[in-house]
Design an enzyme around this catalytic site. Structure first.
Site: not given
Ligand code: 4F9
Length: 251
Positions: A89, A119, A157, A172
């Protein structure tokens, strides 16, 4: 393109390796996908890959030495210097433009995707090994496997001849910076609703114009920020003005 994925749940990737467009791209040799499990590189007989966080707090952290041994093993298997991608994230936001960037890399390039669990991974590993950190959206998942599959799917793709129909990727949503137009198939009448008559006209120019107008109108209504970011053609400007004059945003 050679894609390597590091994950303690390699079985999850059967979702893309055994079904649909990506499975076909792998069979046709457009991409290769290899899976590597950090548990195979653990230091103890319990195959431990995680430890408790220094400083306390909830959850577990993936160990830097085990992850390093895994990546180094992948390096040994690849010729060209692969780019190491970690999904989290905290990364930059992955979108169509980013997917197209990866898809346009030389076809003999290798990518290593790392899916974390718990984590996340010890920061020292990230600093030393990771080239790029990407996020697929502002939410936390239970692991990086789904984000890696999302990225691999979106990239694969767009590779030449992996859709079977190179036109369809161009049409798309987002390919032109707009949302996709509506689509219809048989039956011609469903629950009293007919297919828009222009689509039955055989007039390809009129159909193309209608589809573009639908795309513009939906984008304006649902994702106006995409329109702000887009350089509009003369035709697109004219269609949008028509929509605004009518005062209806439904098309
Ligand atoms: C990874 C969430 C990429 C959103 C990796 C827990 C993640 C993520 N984008 N959430 N581990």
């Amino acid at each position: 393109m050679d894609i390597h994925v590091i994950s303690i749940f390699p079985e999850m990737f059967s979702a893309i390796t055994e079904h649909g467009v990506i499975a076909r791209a792998i069979k046709q040799g457009v991409i290769s996908l290899s899976l590597h499990n950090p548990r195979d590189y653990a230091n103890d007989r319990h195959n431990t890959v995680d430890g408790r966080p220094y400083g306390g707090g909830p959850g577990m952290v993936m160990m830097p030495d085990v992850m390093a041994k895994t990546v180094e093993a992948v390096f040994e298997k690849t010729q060209s210097e692969p780019k190491v991608i970690y999904v989290s994230p905290q990364g930059q936001r992955f979108d169509h433009k980013a997917a197209a960037g990866f898809a346009s890399l030389p076809s003999n390039d290798s990518l290593i995707f790392i899916a974390g669990r718990y984590e996340g991974i010890d920061e020292r590993f990230i600093v030393r090994y990771v080239d790029e950190e990407w996020s697929v959206g502002d939410y936390v998942l239970s692991g990086g496997e789904l984000p890696v599959m999302i990225m691999v799917d979106a990239i694969a793709r767009l590779l030449p001849s992996s859709l079977g129909n190179d036109e369809s990727a161009k049409q798309d949503s987002f390919a032109q910076g707009l949302l996709d137009c509506p689509h219809y198939t048989r039956p011609e009448t469903f629950e009293g609703e007919s297919v828009p008559t222009v689509l039955l006209s055989g007039d390809h120019k009129a159909i193309e114009q209608w589809r573009l107008k639908q795309s513009l109108s939906r984008t304006q209504l649902r994702r106006p920020e995409l329109l702000e970011a887009k350089a509009l053609s003369v035709q697109e400007r004219k269609l949008l003005d028509e929509l605004e004059k009518k005062g209806t945003k439904s098309g």
